[in-house]
Design a protein around this motif. Structure first.
Motif, PDB file in Angstrom:
ATOM      1  N   GLY A   1      93.403 139.461  82.122  1.00 19.27           N
ATOM      2  CA  GLY A   1      93.999 139.171  80.820  1.00 19.27           C
ATOM      3  C   GLY A   1      94.648 137.816  80.720  1.00 19.27           C
ATOM      4  O   GLY A   1      95.438 137.588  79.813  1.00 19.27           O
ATOM      5  N   GLY A   2      94.357 136.906  81.674  1.00 24.21           N
ATOM      6  CA  GLY A   2      94.957 135.584  81.638  1.00 24.21           C
ATOM      7  C   GLY A   2      94.384 134.718  80.537  1.00 24.21           C
ATOM      8  O   GLY A   2      93.465 135.099  79.806  1.00 24.21           O
ATOM      9  N   SER A   3      94.940 133.533  80.405  1.00 21.20           N
ATOM     10  CA  SER A   3      94.467 132.581  79.411  1.00 21.20           C
ATOM     11  C   SER A   3      94.333 131.203  80.079  1.00 21.20           C
ATOM     12  O   SER A   3      95.344 130.579  80.404  1.00 21.20           O
ATOM     13  N   PRO A   4      93.090 130.733  80.333  1.00 19.44           N
ATOM     14  CA  PRO A   4      91.834 131.437  80.035  1.00 19.44           C
ATOM     15  C   PRO A   4      91.584 132.547  81.036  1.00 19.44           C
ATOM     16  O   PRO A   4      92.081 132.488  82.156  1.00 19.44           O
ATOM     17  N   PRO A   5      90.793 133.574  80.645  1.00 17.00           N
ATOM     18  CA  PRO A   5      90.548 134.691  81.567  1.00 17.00           C
ATOM     19  C   PRO A   5      89.597 134.279  82.686  1.00 17.00           C
ATOM     20  O   PRO A   5      88.736 133.406  82.519  1.00 17.00           O
ATOM     21  N   LEU A   6      89.748 134.943  83.831  1.00 15.81           N
ATOM     22  CA  LEU A   6      88.862 134.761  84.976  1.00 15.81           C
ATOM     23  C   LEU A   6      88.065 136.034  85.185  1.00 15.81           C
ATOM     24  O   LEU A   6      88.554 137.133  84.916  1.00 15.81           O
TER      25      LEU A   6
END
Length: 799
Positions: free
Chosen positions: A516-521
């Motif tokens: 759910g990161g920004s940008p997602p991995l």
């Protein structure tokens, strides 16, 4: 007055200025933007913690915050008096040192330690003899300090002043004319001390002179002054020095007493003197950081009142008795893990009250930590990152700052800073396995859970929140998303359809895990699905081919030996594994003793020698069965002809064919006839039962509704007919309405175009005959009237 360079500014202001007085324009002098003080959250930092000035951010001025008294802030022995502080700016962090020199003003008058001085002087004192008196004290310095002394009257004495080592002046009375006790036993003088301020200030002291009898020798010190150096940690009661004076007189006039001469209470608290021996000892505690030099005078006085004085100067030497003081000026307790090397974590100030090497402080931290210290200004240190941070390896650091001075032995102090490393999305999800394998039995139910994939993310919070997706790809013209689906939250894979092993034996899908990161991995894993076979297909016979038109027969010569190969049944099963393992057995035969079937290969062979008694026509039924659970099977019929010549076989199988056709046709027609008869019988029974039920229901409804109907009156047959027939018609058409209440029952005759209608009043009072051209039947036919209202609770019909 202002002096400044790139990072240091110096101002001079008079003491005793009121609150709000202007000191300096810091924005102009440092060349800063006017808004920099506000955006940089400018503030003043002082090592002592007490602020005498404050910063006006809006105007950029330094103004007086608290009244400054130079005499309280600095010793009178100091030529200059100043306070220093730093101005701190953030974003980015900048430091500027500011020094404010406090100029003396003439705000103190000279003052003598005592209001009155008593001197005992022998009348034998020669002209020119000098007598020491208390000098006045003035906390002001320079021209504002004491400049001159005067005496009144001047008949017998004059004043002589002499500068002494350190600060201040010696004031002595000089005898101008011989004293005569018999003429004047007491003399009264006034000494005035005047400073050089504008306006001038002065102070006075009264001198009482008692004229003593002759004592012509005064005590004399061996030295005019004594100077020693004493460490500040000298023990209480230690002997510092011994003063000594001699007197040429004898007896009482030669007995000398030592005491302090006109000294302050502070000196008396710190030191003591033995009046007989002249030993000076330490009575209090020395502190180099408070006072570095102590000056006072010792007087030696004989019994005749003659005295001499000597000056004592005690210099206090520094020892390393103060630990460094660490002050945290700025601190960021949370750092993102992608902070570049050189990021400032904290700024500290280190102070040591000791002097020289004892006051030189070095600051350090543990070298194993990814941090280091940098020094931009003296006694100021910045703690910065020395390498990259990784929250997944270390989420929190405890930085212990150690400040150590240069003394022998050195003293140190520590301060621990706790720094937390905040997470960034720098780790992609990792599946527990790169490849998963799931075994699925065919003919499964849709929505069956097949496999649970799991991925882990070393990050924290929303950066570690994983969602699962299936990457679509073509699989023989169909998308993988039409076969399986995945729960985005749990990673559970479900079937979307029932699988058929005979059409699809295996397939693979690619599962994507996304955080759910920004940008997602993201990361991918391959899931292989292996379809397992079920025994859902019966064996299929390939040979011999079963046809319905002609008869195919295998021929066995009568001379065939035992084990003669008659034929071979060939069958296949589209299933796999043991579900496709086939076995053969002979189910029935015309002569079971003549043939056998190989259980594994399906070969039909003779068991014994063929004889002439064996029938020409032989029919075998072979069952092919697989090895599944439960097993499935198929049957095949095989015709065998036992003959040596083809014509014999042909004639036999021709009759066989006709008989077979005949039997088949006869069986068909018999079955058809039985089905037709049965159908007609069932239809008749249903029709009869329907009619019976219908009539029974009508009668039941009639009797139930007609219990309260009155009896229809009897009409004699001789009743005249309007039609002229002479008889009453036997057919009556009427409408009957009946209710439970006889008073509401009604019956009326309905007229038709071809009948005479007889209207009947239920009261039996009158009849109305009408024409009818047809013959009538005496029977009564009742017809229900569906238009009758339910509220009448009656029954209508035709009779």
């Amino acid at each position: 007055i202002k002096l400044f360079n790139k990072r240091q500014v110096r101002y001079s202001v008079p003491e005793e200025m009121p609150h709000g007085s202007f000191v300096g324009d810091i924005v102009k002098d440092l060349g800063l933007e006017p808004k920099r003080l506000t955006t940089g959250k400018a503030r003043i930092f002082t090592a002592s913690g007490r602020e005498y000035v404050e910063l006006d951010r809006d105007k950029g001025h330094i103004i007086v915050k608290e009244r400054m008294d130079r005499e309280l802030l600095c010793s009178s022995a100091m030529s200059t008096c100043s306070i220093s502080f730093e101005i701190i700016l953030e974003n980015p962090i900048q430091l500027y040192r500011v020094t404010v020199e406090i100029l003396d003003v003439n705000d103190n008058s000279p003052a003598f330690p005592r209001g009155e001085i008593k001197l005992e002087i022998s009348e034998s004192a020669s002209v020119g003899a000098r007598f020491s008196v208390d000098s006045a004290l003035d906390p002001d310095v320079g021209l504002n300090g004491i400049q001159s002394y005067s005496i009144h009257p001047t008949d017998h004495f004059s004043l002589k002043t002499q500068s002494r080592a350190g600060s201040g002046k010696n004031v002595e009375l000089v005898l101008q004319s011989q004293l005569d006790r018999e003429k004047e036993e007491h003399l009264y003088l006034t000494i005035t001390a005047t400073d050089g301020g504008n306006p001038k200030r002065s102070g006075t002291v009264k001198i009482l002179i008692v004229v003593l009898d002759i004592n012509d020798n005064a005590p004399i010190f061996k030295r005019d002054s004594y100077r020693i150096s004493v460490p500040e940690n000298t023990a209480h009661g230690a002997l510092l020095l011994t003063v000594n004076a001699t007197d040429a007189d004898t007896v009482s006039n030669a007995h000398i007493a030592y005491n302090f001469e006109h000294t302050t209470a502070k000196i008396r608290d710190l030191f003591s003197i033995d009046a007989s021996t002249g030993e000076i000892r330490l009575a209090g505690e020395l502190d180099f950081e408070e006072t570095t030099v102590h000056e006072f005078k010792i007087q030696a006085k004989d019994q005749g009142g003659l005295s001499d004085s000597a000056e004592v100067v005690i210099e206090v030497t520094d020892v390393n008795d103060n630990t460094p003081k660490i002050t945290l000026m700025s601190f960021s307790n949370t750092l993102p893990e992608n902070s570049p090397p050189g990021t400032v974590v904290a700024m500290i100030n280190v102070q040591d009250s000791d002097s020289e090497e004892n006051g030189k402080v070095a600051c350090s931290i543990d070298r194993s930590l990814p941090f280091r210290t940098e020094s931009s200004l003296n006694n100021y240190y910045s703690i910065v990152t020395d390498s990259s941070l990784d929250r997944e390896q270390m989420a929190e650091y405890n930085i212990t700052v150690t400040a150590k001075d240069g003394g022998r032995p050195p003293l140190s102090s520590t301060k621990t800073l706790s720094v937390k490393v905040s997470d960034i999305n720098d780790h992609s999800p990792q599946f527990e396995h790169e490849t998963y394998t799931a075994y699925v039995t065919e003919n499964n139910s849709p929505s069956l859970s097949l496999l649970n994939v799991k991925a882990n993310d070393a990050d924290l919070g929303v950066n570690a929140r994983i969602s699962y997706f299936i990457i679509d790809k073509d699989l023989n013209g169909a998308l993988t998303s039409s076969l399986v689906s995945i729960d985005a939250g749990s990673g559970m894979i479900y079937a979307l359809k029932s699988f058929d092993y005979e059409h699809l034996k295996s397939f693979s899908v690619t599962v994507k895990a996304q955080d759910g990161g920004s940008p997602p991995l993201t990361s991918n894993a391959t899931v292989n699905f292996i379809i397992q076979d079920q025994n859902d297909n019966a064996p299929q016979v390939l040979y011999p081919v079963q046809t319905g038109g002609s008869v195919v027969a295998e021929m066995v010569p009568r001379s065939a030996d035992v084990g003669y190969l008659v034929s071979k049944v060939v069958a296949v099963d589209v299933d796999s594994g043991q579900n496709a393992w086939l076995s053969y057995k002979l189910q029935k035969a015309t002569d079971r003793a003549l043939f056998e079937v190989g259980a594994q290969n399906g070969e039909i062979r003779t068991v014994r020698q063929v004889t002439d008694k064996d029938a020409v026509k032989q029919k075998l039924t072979v069952v092919v069965e697989d090895n599944g659970q439960p097993s499935r099977s198929a049957t095949v019929n095989i015709n065998v002809a036992v003959a040596d010549s083809f014509p014999e076989v042909l004639s036999e199988f021709t009759d066989f064919t006709h008989i077979k056709d005949y039997n088949d046709n006869l069986t068909f027609y018999l079955v058809l006839a039985l089905a037709v008869v049965s159908f007609l019988f069932i239809v008749s029974i249903i029709a009869i039962l329907s009619v019976k039920c219908y009539r029974w229901r009508r009668e039941r409804m009639f009797y139930k509704s007609g219990v309260n109907l009155p009896v229809i009156p009897y009409y004699p047959p001789l009743y005249a007919d309007v039609g002229g027939t002479g008889t009453l018609q036997h057919v009556y058409n009427y409408e009957l309405c009946g209710t439970a209440d006889s008073r509401k029952s009604d019956m009326k005759f309905v007229r038709s175009s071809s009948q005479s209608v007889l209207s009947v009043d239920l009261g039996g009072t009158r009849t109305v005959p009408r024409q009818n051209k047809h013959a009538v039947d005496p029977d009564v036919d009742v017809e229900m009237d569906p238009n009758r209202r339910d509220g009448d609770r009656g029954m209508g019909g035709r009779v």
